[in-house]
Design a protein around this motif. Structure first.
Motif, short mmCIF file in Angstrom:
data_model
loop_
_atom_site.label_atom_id
_atom_site.label_comp_id
_atom_site.label_asym_id
_atom_site.label_seq_id
_atom_site.Cartn_x
_atom_site.Cartn_y
_atom_site.Cartn_z
N LEU A 132 27.14 12.22 -13.05
CA LEU A 132 25.69 12.28 -13.21
C LEU A 132 25.09 10.91 -12.89
CD1 LEU A 132 23.09 13.71 -14.13
CD2 LEU A 132 23.68 13.06 -16.49
N ILE A 133 24.21 10.88 -11.89
CA ILE A 133 23.55 9.65 -11.47
C ILE A 133 22.07 9.75 -11.80
CG2 ILE A 133 23.20 8.01 -9.59
CD1 ILE A 133 26.14 8.61 -10.20
N LEU A 134 21.59 8.86 -12.67
CA LEU A 134 20.19 8.88 -13.12
C LEU A 134 19.54 7.51 -12.93
CD1 LEU A 134 20.74 10.93 -16.39
CD2 LEU A 134 19.44 11.70 -14.39
N ASP A 135 19.98 6.75 -11.97
CA ASP A 135 19.44 5.41 -11.73
C ASP A 135 17.97 5.46 -11.37
OD1 ASP A 135 22.40 4.16 -9.95
OD2 ASP A 135 22.06 4.62 -12.05
N ASN A 136 17.23 4.40 -11.76
CA ASN A 136 15.84 4.23 -11.37
C ASN A 136 14.96 5.40 -11.81
OD1 ASN A 136 15.83 1.67 -9.48
ND2 ASN A 136 17.63 2.88 -8.94
N ASN A 137 15.01 5.67 -13.12
CA ASN A 137 14.13 6.65 -13.73
C ASN A 137 13.42 5.99 -14.91
OD1 ASN A 137 14.24 9.51 -12.52
ND2 ASN A 137 16.41 8.89 -12.50
N LYS A 138 12.89 6.79 -15.84
CA LYS A 138 12.13 6.26 -16.97
C LYS A 138 12.70 6.76 -18.29
CE LYS A 138 7.84 5.64 -14.37
NZ LYS A 138 6.38 5.94 -14.26
N LEU A 139 14.00 6.88 -18.35
CA LEU A 139 14.66 7.31 -19.57
C LEU A 139 14.61 6.19 -20.61
CD1 LEU A 139 17.71 9.04 -17.91
CD2 LEU A 139 15.79 10.18 -19.03
N ALA A 140 14.18 6.52 -21.81
CA ALA A 140 14.01 5.54 -22.88
C ALA A 140 14.90 5.91 -24.07
CB ALA A 140 12.55 5.45 -23.29
N ASP A 141 14.74 5.18 -25.17
CA ASP A 141 15.61 5.36 -26.32
C ASP A 141 15.52 6.74 -26.95
OD1 ASP A 141 16.58 2.75 -26.09
OD2 ASP A 141 15.02 1.92 -27.37
N ILE A 142 14.42 7.44 -26.76
CA ILE A 142 14.26 8.75 -27.38
C ILE A 142 15.02 9.85 -26.64
CG2 ILE A 142 11.99 8.18 -28.33
CD1 ILE A 142 10.74 9.82 -26.04
N VAL A 143 15.61 9.55 -25.51
CA VAL A 143 16.27 10.58 -24.71
C VAL A 143 17.42 11.21 -25.47
CG1 VAL A 143 17.88 8.98 -23.59
CG2 VAL A 143 17.22 11.10 -22.43
N SER A 144 17.59 12.51 -25.29
CA SER A 144 18.71 13.26 -25.87
C SER A 144 19.65 13.70 -24.76
CB SER A 144 18.20 14.48 -26.63
OG SER A 144 17.41 14.10 -27.74
N PHE A 145 20.94 13.69 -25.06
CA PHE A 145 21.95 14.10 -24.09
C PHE A 145 22.64 15.36 -24.60
CE2 PHE A 145 21.54 9.51 -23.72
CZ PHE A 145 21.46 9.31 -22.34
N PRO A 146 22.71 16.40 -23.78
CA PRO A 146 23.42 17.61 -24.20
C PRO A 146 24.93 17.39 -24.16
CG PRO A 146 22.76 17.83 -21.91
CD PRO A 146 22.17 16.53 -22.40
N PHE A 147 25.66 18.24 -24.84
CA PHE A 147 27.11 18.15 -24.84
C PHE A 147 27.65 18.65 -23.51
CE2 PHE A 147 31.35 19.92 -25.83
CZ PHE A 147 31.96 18.76 -26.26
N LEU A 148 28.33 17.77 -22.79
CA LEU A 148 28.94 18.11 -21.50
C LEU A 148 30.39 17.65 -21.54
CD1 LEU A 148 26.06 17.03 -19.06
CD2 LEU A 148 26.66 19.36 -19.76
N PRO A 149 31.31 18.54 -21.82
CA PRO A 149 32.70 18.14 -22.10
C PRO A 149 33.46 17.59 -20.90
CG PRO A 149 32.51 20.54 -22.01
CD PRO A 149 31.11 19.99 -21.97
N PHE A 150 32.99 17.87 -19.67
CA PHE A 150 33.73 17.45 -18.49
C PHE A 150 33.15 16.20 -17.83
CE2 PHE A 150 33.98 22.17 -18.67
CZ PHE A 150 35.30 22.25 -19.09
N LEU A 151 32.04 15.68 -18.34
CA LEU A 151 31.38 14.55 -17.69
C LEU A 151 32.23 13.28 -17.80
CD1 LEU A 151 28.56 14.05 -16.25
CD2 LEU A 151 28.02 12.73 -18.28
N LYS A 152 32.56 12.70 -16.63
CA LYS A 152 33.38 11.49 -16.59
C LYS A 152 32.58 10.27 -16.12
CE LYS A 152 37.60 14.09 -15.54
NZ LYS A 152 38.69 14.27 -14.55
#
Length: 234
Positions: free
Chosen positions: A65-85
């Motif tokens: 997962l590539i999320l470079d150069n966005n506006k994600l801040a401390d409030i962001v939530s991440f879903p459970f993704l068991p295969f993400l490396k």
């Protein structure tokens, strides 16, 4: 670009790799997860304006997962993704390292590659000119201590020696940020300013993150920094 509408000219999908970059999205377009969620193991949403990861849970097979150069801040939530490396969060608006790492521990148990360059949570000279190698090394010890499976952090491989140090001392290496009552103009507490990574329009849709591809040179500014210089660096 909101709602279910997407710019098909900006979309690239091949060999289970999906890219949708440079479209000023504030969230993941629902059309992406509806059409590709069950098929994708690589997702690049860099160079947008993403503030929320709602819908990411639909990409159940995601490994990169590539999320470079966005506006994600401390409030962001991440879903459970068991295969993400692999996770790249370069140049976002994350300031609270401990909170972020705790979320990543819970959401991505298989995470082995992480990059946080040019976030205030990552104390190096990309985000704060007052930081030096000792600040950055303490940050590495803490992240490595919390994320046991990491092999790469930012642009550098996790070494065996770092892992030993992180096991022994990482718990005490939390990066502290000034509280909100600090006077911004206080010369002892300079305002932190993140410097964005360069925008290369030719690279949109072909972003690969920054793992192991660049090396940053830090110049010591604080006397206690010598405590964190490795023998191999002398």
């Amino acid at each position: 670009m909101e709602g279910s509408h997407i710019n098909n000219f900006a979309l690239s999908f091949k060999n289970n790799r999906l890219s949708y970059c440079g479209q000023d999205c504030q969230k993941i377009p629902p059309a992406l997860w509806n059409m590709y969620g069950a098929k994708v193991n690589y997702l690049d949403l860099s160079y947008n304006s993403i503030e929320t990861l709602k819908g990411l849970e639909k990409f159940t097979r995601l490994e990169e997962l590539i999320l470079d150069n966005n506006k994600l801040a401390d409030i962001v939530s991440f879903p459970f993704l068991p295969f993400l490396k692999t996770l790249s969060l370069n140049n976002n608006e994350i300031t609270n390292l401990e909170d972020l790492v705790n979320k990543l521990c819970d959401a991505f148990p298989a995470l082995t590659y992480l990059s946080l360059l040019s976030n205030k949570a990552c104390p190096n000279q990309l985000s704060d000119l007052e930081k030096d190698e000792s600040d950055y090394q303490r940050y590495r010890y803490f992240v490595i201590y919390k994320l046991k499976n990491l092999r790469f952090l930012d642009s550098r491989r996790v070494t065996d020696r770092e892992r030993v140090e992180a096991t022994a001392r990482g718990e005490f290496m939390r990066v502290r940020r000034p509280t909100s009552d600090v006077i911004p103009n206080d010369p002892g507490s300079p305002e932190l300013r993140a410097r964005p990574l360069p925008l290369d329009l030719n690279a949109l849709g072909k972003h690969k993150g920054a793992y192991g591809k660049c090396l940053y040179k830090y110049t010591g500014k604080h006397s206690e920094g010598n405590r964190f210089i490795l023998n191999s660096d002398l």
